[in-house]
Design a protein around this motif. Structure first.
Motif, PDB file in Angstrom:
ATOM      1  N   TRP A   1       0.878  -1.165  -0.125  1.00 43.28           N
ATOM      2  CA  TRP A   1       0.146   0.237   0.278  1.00 43.28           C
ATOM      3  C   TRP A   1       1.062   1.303  -0.172  1.00 43.28           C
ATOM      4  N   TYR A   2       0.855   2.392  -0.799  1.00 45.04           N
ATOM      5  CA  TYR A   2       1.789   3.442  -0.768  1.00 45.04           C
ATOM      6  C   TYR A   2       0.623   4.608  -0.815  1.00 45.04           C
ATOM      7  N   LEU A   3       1.022   4.976  -0.201  1.00 43.67           N
ATOM      8  CA  LEU A   3       0.653   6.942   0.692  1.00 43.67           C
ATOM      9  C   LEU A   3       1.662   7.485  -0.669  1.00 43.67           C
ATOM     10  N   GLY A   4       1.407   8.543  -1.777  1.00 45.10           N
ATOM     11  CA  GLY A   4       2.046   9.166  -2.760  1.00 45.10           C
ATOM     12  C   GLY A   4       3.379   8.419  -2.391  1.00 45.10           C
ATOM     13  N   GLU A   5       4.445   8.652  -2.179  1.00 43.24           N
ATOM     14  CA  GLU A   5       5.340   7.893  -2.498  1.00 43.24           C
ATOM     15  C   GLU A   5       5.988   6.513  -1.437  1.00 43.24           C
ATOM     16  N   THR A   6       5.297   7.073  -0.483  1.00 40.64           N
ATOM     17  CA  THR A   6       5.794   6.479   1.211  1.00 40.64           C
ATOM     18  C   THR A   6       4.812   4.713   0.774  1.00 40.64           C
ATOM     19  N   ASP A   7       5.875   4.041   1.267  1.00 43.88           N
ATOM     20  CA  ASP A   7       5.365   2.416   0.894  1.00 43.88           C
ATOM     21  C   ASP A   7       4.839   2.240   2.794  1.00 43.88           C
ATOM     22  N   LEU A   8       4.133   1.728   2.957  1.00 45.01           N
ATOM     23  CA  LEU A   8       3.429   1.931   3.544  1.00 45.01           C
ATOM     24  C   LEU A   8       3.164  -0.192   4.453  1.00 45.01           C
ATOM     25  N   GLY A   9       3.290  -1.152   3.289  1.00 47.12           N
ATOM     26  CA  GLY A   9       3.939  -2.356   4.010  1.00 47.12           C
ATOM     27  C   GLY A   9       3.171  -2.933   2.629  1.00 47.12           C
ATOM     28  N   PRO A  10       2.551  -3.923   2.854  1.00 46.54           N
ATOM     29  CA  PRO A  10       1.827  -5.095   3.071  1.00 46.54           C
ATOM     30  C   PRO A  10       0.123  -4.565   3.135  1.00 46.54           C
ATOM     31  N   GLN A  11      -0.406  -4.602   1.998  1.00 48.98           N
ATOM     32  CA  GLN A  11      -1.961  -4.008   1.696  1.00 48.98           C
ATOM     33  C   GLN A  11      -2.925  -4.367   3.020  1.00 48.98           C
ATOM     34  N   SER A  12      -2.941  -6.176   2.787  1.00 48.08           N
ATOM     35  CA  SER A  12      -3.801  -7.197   3.388  1.00 48.08           C
ATOM     36  C   SER A  12      -3.431  -6.690   5.008  1.00 48.08           C
ATOM     37  N   LEU A  13      -2.389  -6.544   5.051  1.00 47.03           N
ATOM     38  CA  LEU A  13      -1.953  -6.092   6.396  1.00 47.03           C
ATOM     39  C   LEU A  13      -2.687  -4.722   7.636  1.00 47.03           C
ATOM     40  N   TRP A  14      -2.635  -4.246   6.779  1.00 45.48           N
ATOM     41  CA  TRP A  14      -3.307  -2.698   7.243  1.00 45.48           C
ATOM     42  C   TRP A  14      -4.755  -2.888   7.127  1.00 45.48           C
ATOM     43  N   ILE A  15      -5.728  -3.530   6.257  1.00 47.95           N
ATOM     44  CA  ILE A  15      -6.724  -4.475   6.439  1.00 47.95           C
ATOM     45  C   ILE A  15      -7.041  -5.499   7.532  1.00 47.95           C
ATOM     46  N   MET A  16      -6.392  -6.187   7.421  1.00 48.22           N
ATOM     47  CA  MET A  16      -6.865  -7.466   8.007  1.00 48.22           C
ATOM     48  C   MET A  16      -6.465  -6.539  10.004  1.00 48.22           C
ATOM     49  N   GLY A  17      -5.807  -5.845  10.446  1.00 50.63           N
ATOM     50  CA  GLY A  17      -5.272  -4.706  11.268  1.00 50.63           C
ATOM     51  C   GLY A  17      -6.342  -4.118  11.894  1.00 50.63           C
ATOM     52  N   GLY A  18      -7.204  -3.395  10.993  1.00 52.59           N
ATOM     53  CA  GLY A  18      -8.556  -2.477  10.973  1.00 52.59           C
ATOM     54  C   GLY A  18      -9.415  -3.463  11.264  1.00 52.59           C
ATOM     55  N   LEU A  19      -9.598  -4.080  10.374  1.00 49.80           N
ATOM     56  CA  LEU A  19     -10.640  -5.208  10.701  1.00 49.80           C
ATOM     57  C   LEU A  19     -10.509  -5.450  12.430  1.00 49.80           C
ATOM     58  N   CYS A  20      -9.529  -6.661  12.425  1.00 46.48           N
ATOM     59  CA  CYS A  20      -9.546  -6.389  14.366  1.00 46.48           C
ATOM     60  C   CYS A  20      -9.582  -5.648  15.085  1.00 46.48           C
ATOM     61  N   LEU A  21      -9.288  -4.254  14.959  1.00 45.71           N
ATOM     62  CA  LEU A  21      -9.554  -3.481  16.180  1.00 45.71           C
ATOM     63  C   LEU A  21     -11.381  -3.135  15.943  1.00 45.71           C
ATOM     64  N   ILE A  22     -11.864  -3.117  14.608  1.00 49.02           N
ATOM     65  CA  ILE A  22     -12.689  -2.042  14.597  1.00 49.02           C
ATOM     66  C   ILE A  22     -13.715  -3.946  15.388  1.00 49.02           C
ATOM     67  N   ASN A  23     -13.277  -4.817  15.461  1.00 46.06           N
ATOM     68  CA  ASN A  23     -13.870  -6.433  15.984  1.00 46.06           C
ATOM     69  C   ASN A  23     -13.492  -6.184  17.329  1.00 46.06           C
ATOM     70  N   LEU A  24     -12.834  -6.402  17.913  1.00 43.58           N
ATOM     71  CA  LEU A  24     -12.141  -6.035  19.375  1.00 43.58           C
ATOM     72  C   LEU A  24     -12.958  -4.996  19.643  1.00 43.58           C
ATOM     73  N   ILE A  25     -13.285  -3.446  19.447  1.00 45.82           N
ATOM     74  CA  ILE A  25     -13.823  -3.101  20.188  1.00 45.82           C
ATOM     75  C   ILE A  25     -15.127  -3.215  19.874  1.00 45.82           C
ATOM     76  N   PHE A  26     -15.855  -3.395  18.527  1.00 45.36           N
ATOM     77  CA  PHE A  26     -17.518  -4.203  18.782  1.00 45.36           C
ATOM     78  C   PHE A  26     -17.812  -5.259  19.816  1.00 45.36           C
ATOM     79  N   ILE A  27     -16.839  -5.963  20.115  1.00 40.44           N
ATOM     80  CA  ILE A  27     -17.188  -7.187  21.188  1.00 40.44           C
ATOM     81  C   ILE A  27     -16.830  -6.073  22.139  1.00 40.44           C
ATOM     82  N   SER A  28     -15.807  -5.621  22.677  1.00 38.46           N
ATOM     83  CA  SER A  28     -15.916  -5.298  23.698  1.00 38.46           C
ATOM     84  C   SER A  28     -16.954  -4.300  24.656  1.00 38.46           C
TER      85      SER A  28
END
Length: 371
Positions: A132-159
């Protein structure tokens, strides 16, 4: 970040995001809903392609998520008619949605390559190369951002909604009495399930998402009867499957997703066999103990009924009991050992007689009508 680490971490994040929600699907007996969503997203995928005028991850994601929510709504609508059950409603809706998507593709995009792998399904072996690129910045594997975000959403939702989810899952009537809306809670859960399912598809593919959402939760269900432990065990089982599955695929040079799904099946099989309370082995042992206990009670009643009678000397011998009660030597010895360990009978050579405790126990058995 190495490709190997990205694959393993993605698998763990997918397992955590999916298995935590899968526990509620298992408890609500809606395990097939994840599979239904995986079939019903095709119209949303086509809609995303149409709106974006070409392949687009973002448009495909939102289109598929919307299709998932529509699927959930239609399933609930059919269930509320009380004409069909939950599983039947799922079986009616998702083939219809999938057929609609197939029709739209064949009618309007027959000459276009709609790359489902790139837009929606993904491939876990290549997550390390899809950055995943933000402009010229490489933010790393896109899947990690997607799944990290979903994990956070689910954790907040369940908590945040843990109490409401627990009440609505186990006793919807009580939840309504206490002022919670079971319907609102249900649709909130289904919305999060739909978004998680579709989001995870982009990283690891449909089959693996369904496997990680249902199988670890089913494994945990066999291991505990407490919801917090069930959620934790489900996440742990999914994470272990992700790591072990990658190792297995690496050794055999096979599919990582297939290996992870296989490991989840192995975990479930082990839990089914060896779960302390619900496993087949534990059940067989309980049945064997119950059989021995019932036989011991039968022995006590038999001795009591003939105690003090002229036939007592003959009726109370070990050999006669084996013949009359159709017990083989090994089984008869186990019954006798149990009765003696509990000080219910005494053995005088080949003759058996009740102790005071044995006499009281046999009278209790007769009162309860157990034999």
């Amino acid at each position: 970040m190495s490709s190997t680490f990205a694959i393993i971490l993605t698998g763990i994040l997918v397992a955590a995001a999916c298995a935590s929600l899968g526990c509620f699907l298992i408890l609500r007996r809606m395990a097939m809903l994840a599979d239904a969503i995986s079939h019903a997203i095709l119209p949303g995928l086509v809609a995303g392609y149409f709106i974006a005028q070409g392949p687009s991850l973002l448009a495909g994601f939102f289109g598929a998520a919307l299709a998932g929510l529509i699927t959930v709504g239609l399933v609930e609508l059919l269930k509320n008619t009380q004409r069909v059950g939950g599983e039947s409603a799922i079986g009616i809706v998702f083939p219809a949605m999938f057929a609609l998507g197939t029709f739209l593709v064949s009618k309007y995009y027959a000459d276009v390559h709609l790359d489902a792998d790139a837009v929606l399904y993904g491939n876990i072996e290549f997550v390390g190369f899809d950055h995943w690129y933000l402009g010229e910045t490489d933010l790393g594997p896109q899947s990690l951002w997607i799944m990290g975000g979903l994990c956070l959403i689910n954790l907040i939702f369940i908590s945040v909604f843990y109490k409401e989810l627990k009440l609505a899952t186990f006793d919807a009537g009580l939840a309504a009495t206490l002022g919670f809306s079971p319907i609102l809670i249900h649709y909130g859960l289904m919305a999060v399930v739909s978004i998680t399912t579709v989001g995870a598809f982009t990283a690891v593919g449909a089959i693996l998402v369904v496997a990680l959402m249902i199988v670890p939760a089913a494994t945990a269900y066999l291991l505990t009867d407490r919801l917090p432990w069930m959620i934790g065990l489900a996440i742990a089982a999914g994470a272990i499957a992700a790591v072990a599955g990658f190792g297995l695929a690496f050794m055999l040079n096979g599919s990582v997703a297939g290996a992870i799904a296989t490991i989840t099946g192995v975990e479930f099989g082990l839990a089914l066999l060896f779960s302390p309370k619900q496993g087949l082995v534990a059940r067989a042992r309980r049945l064997a103990r119950q059989r021995i206990q019932f036989a011991a009670d039968t022995l006590l009643v038999h001795l009591l009924q003939h105690e003090g009678s002229p036939e007592a000397a003959h009726e109370s011998t070990i050999g006669h009991l084996q013949s009359e009660l159709k017990w083989n030597n090994k089984f008869a010895q186990r019954v006798l050992d149990l009765a003696q360990r509990r000080s219910l009978v005494r053995c005088q050579g080949q003759q058996l007689e009740l102790t005071t405790s044995g006499r009281e126990r046999s009278q209790q058995v007769l009162q309860l009508g157990r034999v």
